[in-house]
Design a protein around this motif. Structure first.
Motif, PDB file in Angstrom:
ATOM      1  N   ALA A   1       3.336  14.988   5.474  1.00  0.00           N
ATOM      2  CA  ALA A   1       3.888  16.343   5.568  1.00  0.00           C
ATOM      3  C   ALA A   1       4.561  16.625   6.912  1.00  0.00           C
ATOM      4  CB  ALA A   1       2.771  17.366   5.335  1.00  0.00           C
ATOM      5  N   SER A   2       4.373  15.747   7.892  1.00  0.00           N
ATOM      6  CA  SER A   2       4.945  16.012   9.218  1.00  0.00           C
ATOM      7  C   SER A   2       6.138  15.117   9.505  1.00  0.00           C
ATOM      8  CB  SER A   2       3.898  15.783  10.308  1.00  0.00           C
ATOM      9  OG  SER A   2       2.973  16.809  10.314  1.00  0.00           O
ATOM     10  N   SER A   3       7.202  15.729   9.979  1.00  0.00           N
ATOM     11  CA  SER A   3       8.380  14.969  10.390  1.00  0.00           C
ATOM     12  C   SER A   3       7.984  13.986  11.486  1.00  0.00           C
ATOM     13  CB  SER A   3       9.453  15.916  10.931  1.00  0.00           C
ATOM     14  OG  SER A   3       9.763  16.908   9.988  1.00  0.00           O
ATOM     15  N   GLY A   4       8.429  12.761  11.361  1.00  0.00           N
ATOM     16  CA  GLY A   4       8.153  11.771  12.401  1.00  0.00           C
ATOM     17  C   GLY A   4       6.872  10.987  12.192  1.00  0.00           C
ATOM     18  N   ALA A   5       6.042  11.402  11.228  1.00  0.00           N
ATOM     19  CA  ALA A   5       4.761  10.715  11.026  1.00  0.00           C
ATOM     20  C   ALA A   5       4.976   9.266  10.620  1.00  0.00           C
ATOM     21  CB  ALA A   5       3.938  11.442   9.967  1.00  0.00           C
ATOM     22  N   VAL A   6       5.991   9.011   9.833  1.00  0.00           N
ATOM     23  CA  VAL A   6       6.234   7.646   9.368  1.00  0.00           C
ATOM     24  C   VAL A   6       6.654   6.750  10.537  1.00  0.00           C
ATOM     25  CG1 VAL A   6       7.604   6.218   7.817  1.00  0.00           C
ATOM     26  CG2 VAL A   6       6.803   8.456   7.062  1.00  0.00           C
ATOM     27  N   ARG A   7       7.476   7.294  11.409  1.00  0.00           N
ATOM     28  CA  ARG A   7       7.893   6.539  12.601  1.00  0.00           C
ATOM     29  C   ARG A   7       6.667   6.180  13.449  1.00  0.00           C
ATOM     30  NH1 ARG A   7      11.614   3.457  13.296  1.00  0.00           N
ATOM     31  NH2 ARG A   7       9.908   2.191  14.033  1.00  0.00           N
ATOM     32  N   LEU A   8       5.761   7.137  13.567  1.00  0.00           N
ATOM     33  CA  LEU A   8       4.546   6.927  14.358  1.00  0.00           C
ATOM     34  C   LEU A   8       3.738   5.766  13.794  1.00  0.00           C
ATOM     35  CD1 LEU A   8       2.904   8.351  16.684  1.00  0.00           C
ATOM     36  CD2 LEU A   8       1.669   9.550  14.891  1.00  0.00           C
ATOM     37  N   ILE A   9       3.594   5.735  12.480  1.00  0.00           N
ATOM     38  CA  ILE A   9       2.829   4.658  11.850  1.00  0.00           C
ATOM     39  C   ILE A   9       3.585   3.338  11.971  1.00  0.00           C
ATOM     40  CG2 ILE A   9       1.968   3.799   9.633  1.00  0.00           C
ATOM     41  CD1 ILE A   9       1.306   6.669   8.887  1.00  0.00           C
ATOM     42  N   ALA A  10       4.877   3.387  11.766  1.00  0.00           N
ATOM     43  CA  ALA A  10       5.679   2.165  11.828  1.00  0.00           C
ATOM     44  C   ALA A  10       5.536   1.471  13.175  1.00  0.00           C
ATOM     45  CB  ALA A  10       7.145   2.482  11.539  1.00  0.00           C
ATOM     46  N   ASP A  11       5.362   2.276  14.229  1.00  0.00           N
ATOM     47  CA  ASP A  11       5.226   1.690  15.562  1.00  0.00           C
ATOM     48  C   ASP A  11       3.870   1.004  15.748  1.00  0.00           C
ATOM     49  OD1 ASP A  11       7.721   2.550  16.243  1.00  0.00           O
ATOM     50  OD2 ASP A  11       7.051   4.367  17.266  1.00  0.00           O
ATOM     51  N   LYS A  12       2.934   1.256  14.844  1.00  0.00           N
ATOM     52  CA  LYS A  12       1.573   0.754  15.056  1.00  0.00           C
ATOM     53  C   LYS A  12       1.181  -0.369  14.111  1.00  0.00           C
ATOM     54  CE  LYS A  12       0.842   3.638  18.292  1.00  0.00           C
ATOM     55  NZ  LYS A  12       0.838   3.136  19.666  1.00  0.00           N
TER      56      LYS A  12
ATOM     57  N   ILE B   1       0.852  -1.192   0.000  1.00  0.00           N
ATOM     58  CA  ILE B   1       0.000   0.000   0.000  1.00  0.00           C
ATOM     59  C   ILE B   1       0.884   1.236   0.000  1.00  0.00           C
ATOM     60  CG2 ILE B   1      -1.754   1.310   1.251  1.00  0.00           C
ATOM     61  CD1 ILE B   1      -2.779  -1.306   2.412  1.00  0.00           C
ATOM     62  N   ASN B   2       0.674   2.074  -0.984  1.00  0.00           N
ATOM     63  CA  ASN B   2       1.337   3.377  -1.017  1.00  0.00           C
ATOM     64  C   ASN B   2       0.378   4.390  -0.413  1.00  0.00           C
ATOM     65  OD1 ASN B   2       3.642   2.431  -2.413  1.00  0.00           O
ATOM     66  ND2 ASN B   2       2.592   2.642  -4.376  1.00  0.00           N
ATOM     67  N   ALA B   3       0.615   4.752   0.845  1.00  0.00           N
ATOM     68  CA  ALA B   3      -0.273   5.704   1.528  1.00  0.00           C
ATOM     69  C   ALA B   3       0.365   7.080   1.487  1.00  0.00           C
ATOM     70  CB  ALA B   3      -0.516   5.249   2.959  1.00  0.00           C
ATOM     71  N   PHE B   4      -0.141   7.900   0.602  1.00  0.00           N
ATOM     72  CA  PHE B   4       0.467   9.219   0.418  1.00  0.00           C
ATOM     73  C   PHE B   4      -0.454  10.297   0.987  1.00  0.00           C
ATOM     74  CE2 PHE B   4       4.297   9.088  -2.460  1.00  0.00           C
ATOM     75  CZ  PHE B   4       4.583   7.750  -2.191  1.00  0.00           C
ATOM     76  N   PHE B   5      -0.048  10.828   2.136  1.00  0.00           N
ATOM     77  CA  PHE B   5      -0.824  11.861   2.804  1.00  0.00           C
ATOM     78  C   PHE B   5      -0.439  13.249   2.289  1.00  0.00           C
ATOM     79  CE2 PHE B   5      -0.574   8.216   5.558  1.00  0.00           C
ATOM     80  CZ  PHE B   5      -1.850   8.086   6.062  1.00  0.00           C
ATOM     81  N   GLU B   6       0.494  13.287   1.394  1.00  0.00           N
ATOM     82  CA  GLU B   6       0.948  14.544   0.813  1.00  0.00           C
ATOM     83  C   GLU B   6       1.067  14.289  -0.690  1.00  0.00           C
ATOM     84  OE1 GLU B   6       4.447  17.369   2.360  1.00  0.00           O
ATOM     85  OE2 GLU B   6       5.174  15.692   1.172  1.00  0.00           O
ATOM     86  N   ASN B   7       0.724  15.280  -1.454  1.00  0.00           N
ATOM     87  CA  ASN B   7       0.735  15.089  -2.899  1.00  0.00           C
ATOM     88  C   ASN B   7       2.122  14.746  -3.419  1.00  0.00           C
ATOM     89  OD1 ASN B   7      -1.958  15.498  -3.260  1.00  0.00           O
ATOM     90  ND2 ASN B   7      -1.750  17.715  -3.511  1.00  0.00           N
ATOM     91  N   SER B   8       2.128  13.838  -4.369  1.00  0.00           N
ATOM     92  CA  SER B   8       3.372  13.453  -5.012  1.00  0.00           C
ATOM     93  C   SER B   8       3.008  12.774  -6.311  1.00  0.00           C
ATOM     94  CB  SER B   8       4.147  12.476  -4.129  1.00  0.00           C
ATOM     95  OG  SER B   8       5.094  11.772  -4.905  1.00  0.00           O
ATOM     96  N   THR B   9       3.758  13.021  -7.337  1.00  0.00           N
ATOM     97  CA  THR B   9       3.551  12.291  -8.577  1.00  0.00           C
ATOM     98  C   THR B   9       4.741  11.386  -8.831  1.00  0.00           C
ATOM     99  OG1 THR B   9       2.308  14.146  -9.452  1.00  0.00           O
ATOM    100  CG2 THR B   9       3.071  12.521 -11.040  1.00  0.00           C
ATOM    101  N   ARG B  10       5.913  11.980  -8.762  1.00  0.00           N
ATOM    102  CA  ARG B  10       7.116  11.242  -9.142  1.00  0.00           C
ATOM    103  C   ARG B  10       7.404  10.081  -8.188  1.00  0.00           C
ATOM    104  NH1 ARG B  10      10.651  15.095 -11.938  1.00  0.00           N
ATOM    105  NH2 ARG B  10      12.419  14.022 -11.055  1.00  0.00           N
TER     106      ARG B  10
END
Lengths: 330, 409
Positions: free
Chosen positions: A126-137, A65-74
């Motif tokens: 868009a928030s620093s640390g958000a990925v770490r937060l998800i990874a822990d869950k 799953i590519n969960a993109f909470f911030e816009n990105s194309t490339r």
């Protein structure tokens, strides 16, 4: 595989000890061999991607799953292609269309994704640390596709792969990174990656775009771009984020180009064969002139995009080895 | 709250305003301290054996964000000055009056009136009406008033009313949306940050205006060396300025934000180790007058978020006393000064007859075993939420009994 770019055998431990992490949330703290291992793994995918038949079935049956909470194309496209070329089922989740807009918390979203039993989750936020937060869950490997101003590890790796293929040993290289260092997750991942591999890294930005304490990351800060370019082997330009510019950090794009735009004339301060890089998308005529961006034999900008797919294939492959029961990784 | 039966606390060690605790007893009659020292219970008294514990004033916590009685009682807090940043901002006398009554009888809440309407920093609120409704001081809330003209008018008006202005000290133009102190840690984590000098800039301006107006100014939290120097110099000139701090800022540096720990997301943000050391010096030399909890319990909906999106604040009421007593064990201050910081000085700032052991003062008393060990556990706190950056920290010092107005709570 190109033998010139292959490492000497045995410079990293065997099996999962070569990369013992469940997630890839950043490059900070990775050992040199862990980075080199991922670069080496990517080499086979560079070769595959140059074949007419670009399909491997290594991840067949897996869901990414590519969960993109911030816009990105490339970056999204790159991860999607990487997953599909490995045979995985790839699902893209755009935050703009998700329940995040309805007030669901990031943790709730993470738990939902987890319940869908993804085999790997790629996150941009868009928030620093958000990925770490998800990874822990969640229970599966998580790959950081960019979190705030923190890290963009696959970009750092693909840049390193691009540099290694063009220049070889990092220990002999001077890399100049110029642009909005303050807001750049690309800069941070590259700094961690290149300094870990032994390169001499210079960062260059106007004072307002230079983060405090950057010296502690083992780089040399410059405000004078000409001085920062002097003798550089690699010149890595960063996108000036125009939405952050007006009256805030620099007087104008025109003035920024005057001081920090990479022109042909400026590029001459670097080594004659200096590699030109940019993570894209570019502001042509601001941080980089088209004549430089398109300079044959010097500009590696499209090569970076190519290496991006290979690096992401390598990361997806390596991080799912444990769940796939690969020998030495289970 | 009155108690028909006088109470005498015996076999304790009295925490007086100076010197080491003295063996003695304390007698409460009609909610006030009637006698203390080498005294004996009188006929009809309820006698409580303190068993060698400290007989100390109940803590007066200057600047809490929630009325959290279980946490306050656990921490030995008998009075709490409530910040105006509430669901309904304390910018009207009705809100102030309601808040002032909300903890009684076993906890007294002293509302801090919002300095400006809706704490927006532009129009002065009805400060005299709020004073007469029970506000004990005026506060700018979580924010700094950026408009120097407004701050000037506020200070001169409060000087006339005899109200202390409790202000937040961070130049908002410099801090912007920052959530961390600029430096190596913020740079590594990629967190929006502002230079620590934002605090000194705010302090310099506000001291200048306090000096100009003759107002009494209290900086709720001063956390940097440069700002402490400004306060120190102002005090030496005789400016009516005081300063507070929370245990987080003398216990922790910005290293605690590593791994994006949102329980360490505070306002002002945690500072460098050098600044932390200067806070300790300032506590020892008298530059800092108040140690407060900054109690701000936050549930997971506010804290289980990416660092920059999380709300600032910590649940501090329960750890306020043991962490301050840690300074006594470390030789930074003595016991008398610890309780001056926790009770006497904040009570004096608020103008309430409490916070000290003196005949005639309110009998707000805490029995404290200063050596009793316990472990802070965010899962088992009395507070409304367990958002403490001190989770799993072993501490010493526990309240064994608490009395508000001479009645055990």
């Amino acid at each position: 595989m190109t033998s010139a770019n292959q490492p000497a055998a045995g410079r990293y431990p065997a099996g999962s000890a070569a990369f013992p992490h469940r997630d890839l949330t950043g490059l900070a703290g990775l050992a040199p061999w862990e980075i080199l291992f991922l670069l080496d793994e990517a080499e086979q995918w560079v070769e595959l991607n140059r074949q007419p038949h670009k399909r491997a079935d290594r991840l067949a049956g897996l869901t990414i799953i590519n969960a993109f909470f911030e816009n990105s194309t490339r970056t999204l496209l790159s991860f999607e292609i990487a997953g599909k070329r490995l045979g995985a089922d790839v699902v893209n989740m755009h935050a703009a269309q998700s329940s995040v807009k309805k007030g669901e918390t990031l943790i709730d979203t993470a738990m939902t994704l987890n319940a869908m039993r993804a085999d790997a989750i790629v996150i941009r936020h868009a928030s620093s640390g958000a990925v770490r937060l998800i990874a822990d869950k969640v229970d599966c490997p998580v790959l950081n596709a960019g979190d705030g101003q923190h890290e963009h590890p696959t970009q750092g790796l693909l840049d390193a792969l691009t540099i290694r293929r063009a220049k070889g040993d990092f220990g002999k290289l001077t890399v100049t990174i110029c642009g909005d260092i303050l807001h750049s997750r690309v800069a941070r991942s590259n700094i961690h990656c290149l300094t870990t591999l032994g390169a001499d890294v210079r960062v260059c930005a106007p004072p307002a775009l230079m983060p405090a304490g950057i010296e502690a990351m083992k780089v040399t800060p410059f405000h004078d771009f000409d001085a920062a370019l002097d003798g550089a082997d690699v010149v890595m330009m960063l996108r000036l984020q125009q939405e952050r510019m007006s009256g805030q950090f620099i007087p104008s794009p025109r003035e920024y180009r005057h001081l920090y735009g990479l022109t042909l004339e400026r590029l001459a301060k670097a080594k004659p064969d200096a590699l030109v890089m940019h993570p894209g998308p570019m502001n042509r005529g601001i941080e980089i002139d088209s004549t430089v961006a398109d300079l044959a034999g010097r500009s590696a900008i499209t090569t970076q995009v190519e290496m991006g797919v290979a690096i992401r294939m390598a990361c997806l492959d390596v991080l799912t080895r444990r769940s796939r029961g690969v020998e030495g990784w289970a | 709250m009155s108690n028909p039966t006088p109470i005498t606390l015996t076999n304790g060690r009295l925490v007086l305003s100076l010197g080491e605790p003295q063996p003695g007893a304390l007698r409460c009659v009609d909610g006030r301290i009637a006698a203390l020292g080498d005294i004996a219970p009188q006929a009809g008294d309820t006698v409580i054996d303190a068993k060698g514990a400290l007989i100390a004033p109940g803590l007066v916590d200057l600047g809490v964000f929630a009325i959290d009685k279980p946490a306050f009682h656990f921490g030995g807090i008998t009075r709490a000055a409530l910040m105006p940043d509430q669901g309904v901002v304390l910018d009207k006398r009705s809100a102030v009056r309601f808040s002032a009554q909300s903890g009684k009888p076993d906890l007294w809440v002293h509302p801090l009136a919002a300095a400006t309407k809706d704490l927006a920093g532009s129009e002065l609120a009805e400060l005299a009406l709020m004073r007469d409704a029970g506000a004990k001081a005026v506060s700018t809330g979580r924010r700094w008033i950026a408009d120097s003209g407004v701050m000037h008018r506020l200070l001169s008006y409060c000087a006339m009313l005899g109200l202390v202005v409790v202000t937040h000290a961070e130049d908002a133009g410099l801090t912007g949306s920052a959530v961390a102190t600029a430096g190596e840690m913020a740079t590594r984590l990629g967190l929006p940050s502002a230079p620590a000098e934002a605090e000194a800039l705010a302090v310099a301006r506000d001291i200048a205006l306090a000096e100009l107006t003759g107002a009494r100014l209290h900086f709720r939290q001063i956390t940097t060396a440069a700002a402490l120097d400004l306060v120190r110099a102002a005090k030496a000139r005789g400016v009516a300025v005081t300063a507070g701090v929370t245990p987080a800022h003398f216990m922790l540096s910005d290293v605690a934000t590593g791994d994006f720990r949102t329980f360490a997301r505070l306002s002002p943000p945690l500072r460098s180790e050098a600044d932390r050391q200067e806070v300790l010096v300032a506590i020892a030399d008298g530059t800092i007058d108040v140690i407060a909890s900054g109690h701000d319990p936050r549930g997971p909906e506010d804290k289980r978020l990416p660092f920059a999106d999380a709300e600032p604040g910590m649940a501090g009421a329960e750890t306020l006393l043991p962490l301050t007593l840690g300074l006594v064990r470390d030789g930074v201050i003595d016991t008398a000064r610890a309780f001056a910081l926790l009770a006497g000085n904040p009570a004096a700032l608020l103008g309430v007859n409490a916070g000290r052991l003196a005949v005639g003062a309110e009998a707000d008393i805490a029995l404290v075993d200063p050596e009793r060990p316990w472990i802070v556990d965010s899962d088992k706190m009395a507070a409304a939420a367990g958002n403490t950056p001190f989770d799993k920290l072993p501490v010493q010092g526990r309240v064994t009994a608490l009395f508000k107005g001479g009645v055990r709570v």
